[in-house]
Design a protein around this motif. Structure first.
Motif, PDB file in Angstrom:
ATOM      1  N   LYS A   1       0.830  -1.201   0.000  1.00  0.00           N
ATOM      2  CA  LYS A   1       0.000   0.000   0.000  1.00  0.00           C
ATOM      3  C   LYS A   1       0.868   1.256   0.000  1.00  0.00           C
ATOM      4  N   GLU A   2       0.399   2.263  -0.736  1.00  0.00           N
ATOM      5  CA  GLU A   2       1.116   3.532  -0.821  1.00  0.00           C
ATOM      6  C   GLU A   2       0.430   4.576   0.060  1.00  0.00           C
ATOM      7  N   TYR A   3       1.246   5.488   0.585  1.00  0.00           N
ATOM      8  CA  TYR A   3       0.731   6.521   1.490  1.00  0.00           C
ATOM      9  C   TYR A   3       1.250   7.900   1.083  1.00  0.00           C
ATOM     10  N   ILE A   4       0.443   8.912   1.390  1.00  0.00           N
ATOM     11  CA  ILE A   4       0.875  10.304   1.269  1.00  0.00           C
ATOM     12  C   ILE A   4       1.063  10.841   2.684  1.00  0.00           C
ATOM     13  N   LEU A   5       2.217  11.412   2.938  1.00  0.00           N
ATOM     14  CA  LEU A   5       2.556  11.968   4.247  1.00  0.00           C
ATOM     15  C   LEU A   5       2.338  13.479   4.232  1.00  0.00           C
ATOM     16  N   ILE A   6       1.560  13.965   5.189  1.00  0.00           N
ATOM     17  CA  ILE A   6       1.281  15.404   5.294  1.00  0.00           C
ATOM     18  C   ILE A   6       1.709  15.890   6.671  1.00  0.00           C
ATOM     19  N   THR A   7       2.597  16.877   6.710  1.00  0.00           N
ATOM     20  CA  THR A   7       2.974  17.486   7.994  1.00  0.00           C
ATOM     21  C   THR A   7       2.076  18.697   8.251  1.00  0.00           C
ATOM     22  N   GLY A   8       1.929  19.032   9.526  1.00  0.00           N
ATOM     23  CA  GLY A   8       1.051  20.153   9.876  1.00  0.00           C
ATOM     24  C   GLY A   8      -0.392  19.865   9.480  1.00  0.00           C
ATOM     25  N   ALA A   9      -0.839  18.625   9.764  1.00  0.00           N
ATOM     26  CA  ALA A   9      -2.130  18.163   9.241  1.00  0.00           C
ATOM     27  C   ALA A   9      -3.311  18.423  10.170  1.00  0.00           C
ATOM     28  N   SER A  10      -3.068  18.996  11.336  1.00  0.00           N
ATOM     29  CA  SER A  10      -4.169  19.100  12.306  1.00  0.00           C
ATOM     30  C   SER A  10      -5.010  20.353  12.147  1.00  0.00           C
ATOM     31  N   SER A  11      -4.560  21.313  11.314  1.00  0.00           N
ATOM     32  CA  SER A  11      -5.343  22.537  11.123  1.00  0.00           C
ATOM     33  C   SER A  11      -4.951  23.210   9.813  1.00  0.00           C
TER      34      SER A  11
ATOM     35  N   LEU B   1      11.215  10.834  12.599  1.00  0.00           N
ATOM     36  CA  LEU B   1       9.938  10.556  11.955  1.00  0.00           C
ATOM     37  C   LEU B   1      10.129   9.574  10.793  1.00  0.00           C
ATOM     38  N   TYR B   2      11.150   9.802  10.009  1.00  0.00           N
ATOM     39  CA  TYR B   2      11.453   8.909   8.886  1.00  0.00           C
ATOM     40  C   TYR B   2      11.704   7.484   9.393  1.00  0.00           C
ATOM     41  N   ASN B   3      12.532   7.356  10.430  1.00  0.00           N
ATOM     42  CA  ASN B   3      12.840   6.028  10.987  1.00  0.00           C
ATOM     43  C   ASN B   3      11.575   5.331  11.490  1.00  0.00           C
ATOM     44  N   HIS B   4      10.718   6.102  12.154  1.00  0.00           N
ATOM     45  CA  HIS B   4       9.472   5.568  12.712  1.00  0.00           C
ATOM     46  C   HIS B   4       8.589   5.013  11.588  1.00  0.00           C
ATOM     47  N   ILE B   5       8.467   5.772  10.517  1.00  0.00           N
ATOM     48  CA  ILE B   5       7.627   5.356   9.384  1.00  0.00           C
ATOM     49  C   ILE B   5       8.223   4.135   8.686  1.00  0.00           C
ATOM     50  N   LYS B   6       9.539   4.092   8.559  1.00  0.00           N
ATOM     51  CA  LYS B   6      10.198   2.932   7.940  1.00  0.00           C
ATOM     52  C   LYS B   6      10.011   1.673   8.786  1.00  0.00           C
ATOM     53  N   GLN B   7      10.087   1.851  10.106  1.00  0.00           N
ATOM     54  CA  GLN B   7       9.891   0.712  11.007  1.00  0.00           C
ATOM     55  C   GLN B   7       8.497   0.118  10.874  1.00  0.00           C
ATOM     56  N   LYS B   8       7.540   0.980  10.569  1.00  0.00           N
ATOM     57  CA  LYS B   8       6.153   0.543  10.403  1.00  0.00           C
ATOM     58  C   LYS B   8       5.899  -0.022   9.009  1.00  0.00           C
ATOM     59  N   ASN B   9       6.919   0.036   8.142  1.00  0.00           N
ATOM     60  CA  ASN B   9       6.811  -0.491   6.766  1.00  0.00           C
ATOM     61  C   ASN B   9       5.765   0.213   5.908  1.00  0.00           C
ATOM     62  N   TYR B  10       5.611   1.530   6.109  1.00  0.00           N
ATOM     63  CA  TYR B  10       4.724   2.309   5.245  1.00  0.00           C
ATOM     64  C   TYR B  10       5.518   2.774   4.028  1.00  0.00           C
ATOM     65  N   LEU B  11       4.925   2.590   2.850  1.00  0.00           N
ATOM     66  CA  LEU B  11       5.562   3.042   1.615  1.00  0.00           C
ATOM     67  C   LEU B  11       5.052   4.445   1.285  1.00  0.00           C
ATOM     68  N   VAL B  12       5.918   5.436   1.450  1.00  0.00           N
ATOM     69  CA  VAL B  12       5.541   6.829   1.203  1.00  0.00           C
ATOM     70  C   VAL B  12       5.886   7.192  -0.244  1.00  0.00           C
ATOM     71  N   THR B  13       4.864   7.440  -1.042  1.00  0.00           N
ATOM     72  CA  THR B  13       5.079   7.853  -2.440  1.00  0.00           C
ATOM     73  C   THR B  13       4.688   9.308  -2.657  1.00  0.00           C
ATOM     74  N   GLY B  14       4.202   9.957  -1.600  1.00  0.00           N
ATOM     75  CA  GLY B  14       3.875  11.377  -1.675  1.00  0.00           C
ATOM     76  C   GLY B  14       4.186  12.064  -0.366  1.00  0.00           C
ATOM     77  N   LEU B  15       4.766  13.253  -0.440  1.00  0.00           N
ATOM     78  CA  LEU B  15       5.132  14.017   0.755  1.00  0.00           C
ATOM     79  C   LEU B  15       4.686  15.458   0.563  1.00  0.00           C
ATOM     80  N   ILE B  16       3.918  15.962   1.532  1.00  0.00           N
ATOM     81  CA  ILE B  16       3.530  17.368   1.531  1.00  0.00           C
ATOM     82  C   ILE B  16       4.111  18.011   2.783  1.00  0.00           C
ATOM     83  N   ASN B  17       5.150  18.806   2.586  1.00  0.00           N
ATOM     84  CA  ASN B  17       5.783  19.533   3.696  1.00  0.00           C
ATOM     85  C   ASN B  17       5.002  20.824   3.922  1.00  0.00           C
ATOM     86  N   ASN B  18       3.981  20.715   4.774  1.00  0.00           N
ATOM     87  CA  ASN B  18       3.094  21.846   5.025  1.00  0.00           C
ATOM     88  C   ASN B  18       3.356  22.507   6.377  1.00  0.00           C
TER      89      ASN B  18
END
Length: 259
Positions: free
Chosen positions: A2-12, A70-87
């Motif tokens: 499964k592919e994921y999009i990572l969004i920072t500053g996502a709470s507002s 954060l990167y290490n944490h996501i890699k440990q969880k085996n999430y495949l990040v194919t999109g990144l939004i640095n917000n």
């Protein structure tokens, strides 16, 4: 996988609205912010409404090594990040010499250090995969550095220059890097002092969902940079036709508190 999009500053603000809009397109999301209550609520809402996978990570991106952690944490969880939004980002308003140094350093850490780190780490993975999308949220002030927003303006000028150069380096790899450049947006970003400036009166904040829509379109289908709004596009081009001294006087007036 499964592919994921990572969004920072996502709470507002813009990040929150982009998460909601991307969820309607049946993509899985990884959301990053500091507010667990808001992230939990958003996660539940999006998973129920759209039957997608939404995970969240509590990180303060002003902390040292936060991008790597954060990167290490996501890699440990085996999430495949194919999109990144640095917000994720924040600003402040006031006389530079009177502002707390710690606040300036935290602003640089979030707006620049974490953004560069996440772009590097996930960008390297995307390059190996031969595909990916990265969008960095810059600002109208990337083109128009304002007095009283000295550090914030400088961070956003950096974000635009950094994004454009990395985008060029990654041409042909399958990884597209873009920059979203909004003007003032109706979000909790603005302090009471900011709201009293001439600029905020002259150029009313745009709704966050409208800016997010432009961002989602750029992220999914666009290239290069996008200035949101015709008035902001005009303002961004003023320095090309206006002498520096006059331009800075105009900006100082706009950035001043109206009386």
């Amino acid at each position: 996988m499964k592919e994921y999009i990572l969004i920072t500053g996502a709470s507002s603000g813009i990040g929150y609205e982009m998460a909601k809009q991307l969820a309607t397109k049946n993509v899985n999301l990884l959301l990053v912010a500091r507010s667990e209550d808001k992230l939990q609520k958003l996660q539940k809402e999006l998973t129920v409404l759209h039957q997608i996978e939404v995970e969240y990570f509590l990180y303060d991106l002003s902390e040292p090594n936060s991008a790597q952690d954060l990167y290490n944490h996501i890699k440990q969880k085996n999430y495949l990040v194919t999109g990144l939004i640095n917000n994720a980002g924040f600003g402040d308003y006031g006389n530079f010499t009177e502002m707390p140094l710690k606040k300036d350093e935290e602003m640089i850490a979030v707006n620049i250090t974490a953004l560069v780190g996440l772009t590097k780490l996930f960008g390297a993975d995307m390059t190996k995969q031969g595909k990916g999308k990265i969008m960095n949220v810059a600002s109208l002030l990337s083109f128009l550095p304002f007095p009283y927003y000295s550090v914030y303006s400088a961070t956003k000028s950096f974000v635009l220059a950094f994004t454009e150069t990395v985008a060029t380096e990654l041409e042909g790899t399958g990884v597209i890097v873009t920059a979203l450049c909004p003007g003032t947006v109706e979000t909790p970003f603005h302090t009471n002092a900011m709201r009293k400036t001439n600029a905020m009166s002259a150029n009313k904040p745009m709704p966050a969902d409208i800016v997010a829509k432009a961002g989602v379109e750029l992220f999914l289908n666009g290239k290069g940079k996008k200035i949101v709004g015709i008035m902001n596009w005009v303002l961004s081009n003023l320095p090309r036709v206006t002498p520096d001294k006059i331009m800075m006087k105009i900006k100082k007036n706009l950035a001043s508190i109206k009386h």
